[in-house]
Scaffold this active site. Structure first.
Site, PDB file in Angstrom:
ATOM      1  N   GLU A  20     -38.204  37.178  34.405  1.00 13.30           N
ATOM      2  CA  GLU A  20     -37.213  37.378  33.342  1.00 13.30           C
ATOM      3  C   GLU A  20     -37.025  38.873  33.054  1.00 13.30           C
ATOM      4  O   GLU A  20     -37.860  39.696  33.442  1.00 13.30           O
ATOM      5  CB  GLU A  20     -37.677  36.658  32.064  1.00 13.30           C
ATOM      6  CG  GLU A  20     -37.847  35.161  32.230  1.00 13.30           C
ATOM      7  CD  GLU A  20     -36.516  34.408  32.221  1.00 13.30           C
ATOM      8  OE1 GLU A  20     -35.570  34.895  32.859  1.00 13.30           O
ATOM      9  OE2 GLU A  20     -36.430  33.359  31.578  1.00 13.30           O
ATOM     10  N   HIS A  68     -32.237  37.731  36.544  1.00 13.35           N
ATOM     11  CA  HIS A  68     -33.630  37.456  36.913  1.00 13.35           C
ATOM     12  C   HIS A  68     -33.746  36.982  38.354  1.00 13.35           C
ATOM     13  O   HIS A  68     -32.797  36.445  38.927  1.00 13.35           O
ATOM     14  CB  HIS A  68     -34.288  36.463  35.940  1.00 13.35           C
ATOM     15  CG  HIS A  68     -33.837  35.039  36.050  1.00 13.35           C
ATOM     16  ND1 HIS A  68     -33.186  34.393  35.028  1.00 13.35           N
ATOM     17  CD2 HIS A  68     -33.944  34.120  37.032  1.00 13.35           C
ATOM     18  CE1 HIS A  68     -32.938  33.142  35.389  1.00 13.35           C
ATOM     19  NE2 HIS A  68     -33.386  32.961  36.598  1.00 13.35           N
ATOM     20  N   ASP A 125     -28.791  36.403  33.903  1.00 14.82           N
ATOM     21  CA  ASP A 125     -29.292  37.625  33.242  1.00 14.82           C
ATOM     22  C   ASP A 125     -29.951  38.560  34.256  1.00 14.82           C
ATOM     23  O   ASP A 125     -30.635  39.500  33.885  1.00 14.82           O
ATOM     24  CB  ASP A 125     -30.298  37.249  32.146  1.00 14.82           C
ATOM     25  CG  ASP A 125     -31.451  36.429  32.726  1.00 14.82           C
ATOM     26  OD1 ASP A 125     -32.351  36.051  31.945  1.00 14.82           O
ATOM     27  OD2 ASP A 125     -31.442  36.171  33.953  1.00 14.82           O
ATOM     28  N   ASP A 166     -41.148  29.729  42.795  1.00 13.83           N
ATOM     29  CA  ASP A 166     -41.540  29.470  41.404  1.00 13.83           C
ATOM     30  C   ASP A 166     -41.648  27.967  41.156  1.00 13.83           C
ATOM     31  O   ASP A 166     -41.231  27.141  41.978  1.00 13.83           O
ATOM     32  CB  ASP A 166     -40.523  30.095  40.434  1.00 13.83           C
ATOM     33  CG  ASP A 166     -39.062  29.823  40.853  1.00 13.83           C
ATOM     34  OD1 ASP A 166     -38.174  30.496  40.336  1.00 13.83           O
ATOM     35  OD2 ASP A 166     -38.835  28.937  41.689  1.00 13.83           O
TER      36      ASP A 166
END
Ligand code: GLP
Length: 252
Positions: A137, A132, A130, A61
């Site tokens: 996401e 991800h 979270d 990313d």
């Protein structure tokens, strides 16, 4: 999913680096999927002596709109933590397209480039608090491909330290979940108490786009290496240790 619990974050980094080093020793022209973040720095620290001369890399990313020279870009992260320390041919070090005037087409090209390279042999991953993966996401499609994404507030807060007083970009380009599931081996590492909930949901929770990392439950060869703190939420810890103790020699 293979779960390995080790005492410390350094042990995790050494074990993950050992897997990468064994792959590259057996396949000098290996294709590696690389990640960024604090967790993987311990892995890159152990890879300094590895021969990268024929290795091809694809990074997971990158932020949209940052110049590769921006200190908070993942280009800069990789240069600092790995590429400046190994003999990689930078023409073989690929990053998701983030400055193209046609991002959709460039993202499709990134997927083609990965396929043209023969696919990813080993995809190194961290995990967000979270759950991800990369910048997929929560509620990311589990069939997603390389594409532009909007960061959640939590992810931007977690990445704020790298930007100082500057705003963390809102948009990024990330390999998708389907992209990651096509890697021949997914190797995820996590350490520290802040990741315990996400690790437990990934390994023992339901398959859900709310926890993108749970998609690794579908992968035929996924290895999760965590320290004791990040393993704190795992209810089957003793079983995972039993499996490691009794691993057949040929699997080691
Ligand atoms: C960012 C990166 C992810 C990384 C995550 C956790 O969101 N895009 O690839 O896994 O941070 O990073 P850290 O290891 O610093 O907790």
């Amino acid at each position: 999913m293979e779960v390995i619990v080790l005492p410390t974050a350094q042990d995790v980094g050494i074990a993950a680096a050992g897997m990468i080093a064994r792959l590259v020793a057996n396949k000098p022209d290996a294709v590696l999927g690389l990640a960024t973040g604090a967790s993987v720095t311990a892995v890159y620290e152990e890879l300094k002596a590895l021969d990268f001369s024929r290795v091809t890399t694809f990074n997971l990313d990158e932020y949209v709109g940052l110049a590769p020279s921006h200190p908070a870009s993942f280009h800069a992260f990789m240069e600092t933590h790995l590429f400046s320390r190994v003999n990689i041919d930078r023409r073989r070090a690929h990053f998701p397209p983030t400055r193209s005037d046609d991002l959709a087409r460039s993202c499709e090209k990134y997927e083609r480039d990965i396929r043209s390279a023969g696919g990813i042999d080993l995809q190194l991953l961290g995990i967000g608090r979270d759950g991800h993966l990369g910048f997929n996401e929560p509620t990311s499609s589990l069939a997603s491909r390389t594409r532009i994404k909007t960061l959640t507030r939590l992810t931007r807060e977690a990445n704020q330290p790298a930007f100082g007083t500057e705003q963390v970009p809102l948009h990024v380009v990330t390999m998708g979940i389907a992209t990651l599931l096509e890697a021949r081996h997914c190797l995820l590492i996590a350490d520290g108490p802040a990741k315990a909930a996400a690790v437990a949901q990934m390994v023992e929770g339901p398959l859900s786009a709310m926890v993108p990392a749970s998609a690794l439950q579908l992968h035929p060869h996924a290895t999760v290496i965590v320290d004791e703190d990040a393993a704190a939420g795992l209810s089957l810890r003793d079983y995972y240790r039993e499996v490691q103790r009794n691993k057949p020699q040929w699997q080691r």
